[in-house]
Write an enzyme that holds these catalytic residues in place. Structure first.
Site, short mmCIF file in Angstrom:
data_model
loop_
_atom_site.label_atom_id
_atom_site.label_comp_id
_atom_site.label_asym_id
_atom_site.label_seq_id
_atom_site.Cartn_x
_atom_site.Cartn_y
_atom_site.Cartn_z
N TYR A 138 0.83 -1.21 0.00
CA TYR A 138 0.00 0.00 0.00
C TYR A 138 0.87 1.27 0.00
CZ TYR A 138 -3.72 -3.29 1.43
OH TYR A 138 -4.61 -4.34 1.51
N LYS A 189 6.02 -14.55 2.36
CA LYS A 189 5.70 -15.19 1.08
C LYS A 189 6.99 -15.18 0.26
CE LYS A 189 3.09 -17.24 -1.78
NZ LYS A 189 2.48 -18.57 -1.52
N ASP A 222 -0.30 -18.09 2.77
CA ASP A 222 -1.39 -18.99 2.36
C ASP A 222 -1.58 -20.11 3.39
OD1 ASP A 222 1.15 -19.65 1.49
OD2 ASP A 222 0.54 -20.47 -0.44
N ASP A 246 -3.81 -7.18 6.49
CA ASP A 246 -5.16 -6.66 6.22
C ASP A 246 -6.11 -7.85 6.05
OD1 ASP A 246 -7.34 -5.17 5.51
OD2 ASP A 246 -6.53 -4.46 3.60
N ASP A 250 -9.02 -9.62 9.00
CA ASP A 250 -10.47 -9.80 8.78
C ASP A 250 -10.85 -11.25 9.07
OD1 ASP A 250 -10.66 -7.15 7.91
OD2 ASP A 250 -12.07 -7.66 6.30
MN MN Z 1 -9.20 -4.15 5.87
#
Ligand code: MN
Ligand code: NAD
Length: 363
Positions: A138, A189, A222, A246, A250
């Site tokens: 980001y 990763k 993963d 992020d 969630d």
């Molecule tokens: Mn989010």
């Protein structure tokens, strides 16, 4: 009497419903025997502001925030404005502009919550995810050329610096060290992303040397999703890049019962700038304006704000009120399978805060 200057930024959608609830809890807390007061300043930034002024917040908005002790934030996201404009114009502008590089997201199964992980008990899911909050995927680097033509090219470049990586991993190791299990999982990763993520792994190895009492391991992002579901008790503190964390946070919130419960702190650890506290959920277009948003995520956010202000007793008092409310199914909102309203839950939590013995009265 200590006075904390708090900026409130409800933003958009259900942010406008849950931030006033959080402020109400803080006001009740301060009124009842606490040794501190709050001075609130409300900022009407967000989608409506954008429609009037063409930007999500004023150009000098960050300056107005710099004098505050903390920021309580709702959500950025409006059904009629593209998501990348609302997010970059408000939330990311504040996080990056105030160098809030550590995004901290606890998840656990609160009393009375029917969480989807049937093979684990509440004690098996007690995590805190540390998200790199200023760079990585980001960073905003990239661009588009030849828009609309067949030769169009678009890039989002993930930028990772040694300084940015080291400071977030150091923060995560320190946080892991402060928790009873002293256990850290570094999410990576580095099999597929062979430059930045390899540096990320190397820096973790270097930083780990300064924390010999912290047990740590490495997990591919993963595989991490499966481990969170299958072996939740093997995890405690988790550190991951901006995008990875992020997504994982969630998942963590959903596994703990609902997206409506999870809190976040955007921390500037050096405390030159104020930190920002927000529920992890967004504007929730499907339920906004109905008065049924779950305010628990915002109340837990308020707990994190109080901890950051070193008001540990007050933080415990609010957390006890939250757990008292979640334990009662009549106080569950729709996301938890109940029919309580935002106002019902807020009233119950505030009443419990007010009724709790104040530290002054106890002394
Ligand atoms: Mn989010
Ligand atoms: P969302 O979190 O807004 O909603 C996802 C689902 O969870 C919806 O069904 C919603 O009703 C439910 N939900 C979320 N919070 C809830 C609560 N407190 N109580 C009850 N139910 C709740 O995510 P989304 O739909 O992906 O995004 C909607 C908008 O919000 C977009 O514009 C997005 O960019 C923005 N957003 C902003 C932030 C932020 O500002 N920090 C975070 C996430 C999404």
């Amino acid at each position: 009497m200590k006075r904390y200057r708090i900026a409130t930024i409800p933003g958009d959608g259900i942010g406008k419903e849950v931030v006033p609830a959080g402020r109400q809890a803080l006001e009740v807390l301060a009124a009842r025997g606490s040794e501190f007061r709050f001075e609130f300043e409300d900022f009407d930034w967000g989608g409506d502001y954008y429609r009037r002024h063409g930007s999500m917040m004023p150009a000098d908005g960050l300056e107005a925030l710099k004098g505050k002790d903390a920021i309580l934030f709702g959500s950025a996201g409006d059904p009629h404005i593209p998501d990348h404009i609302t997010l970059w114009g408000l939330r990311l502008k504040i996080c990056q502009g105030l160098d809030q590089y550590a995004n901290v997201r606890p998840a656990r199964i609160l009393p009375g919550i029917d969480a989807p992980l049937k093979r684990c008990g509440p004690a098996d899911l007690n995590w805190v995810i540390v998200r790199e909050n200023t760079e990585g995927e980001y960073s905003g680097a990239g661009g588009r050329v030849h828009q609309g033509f067949p030769i169009e090219v678009a890039t989002d470049l993930s930028v990772m610096t040694r300084a940015g990586t080291e400071r977030i991993q150091r923060y995560a190791f320190r946080l892991a060290q402060s928790r009873p299990r002293k256990l850290l999982t570094v999410v990576t990763k580095s099999n597929a992303q062979r430059h930045a993520m390899v540096m990320w792994d190397e820096i973790a190895q270097e930083v780990a040397k300064d924390f010999p009492d912290v047990a740590w391991d490495k997990e591919m992002v993963d595989a991490m999703t499966a481990r969170m579901v299958n072996r939740p008790a093997s995890l405690d503190t988790i550190v991951a890049t901006n995008l990875h964390a992020d997504i994982l946070s969630d998942l963590a919130a959903a596994l703990a019962g609902s997206l409506g419960i999870g809190p976040t702190a955007n921390i500037h650890p050096e405390r030159v700038y104020p930190s920002m506290f927000e529920p992890i959920h967004g504007s929730a277009f499907d339920i906004m304006g109905k008065g049924i948003a779950n305010p628990v995520g915002t109340f837990w956010t308020v707990v994190m704000m109080l901890e950051h202000l070193d008001e540990a007793d007050a933080a415990r008092r609010v957390m006890a009120a939250i757990e008292h409310a979640t334990a009662n199914p009549k106080l569950h909102t729709r996301d938890l399978g109940g029919s309580a309203t935002t106002a019902d839950v807020t009233e119950a939590v505030c009443a419990h805060i007010a009724a709790a013995k104040s530290p002054l009265a106890a002394a």
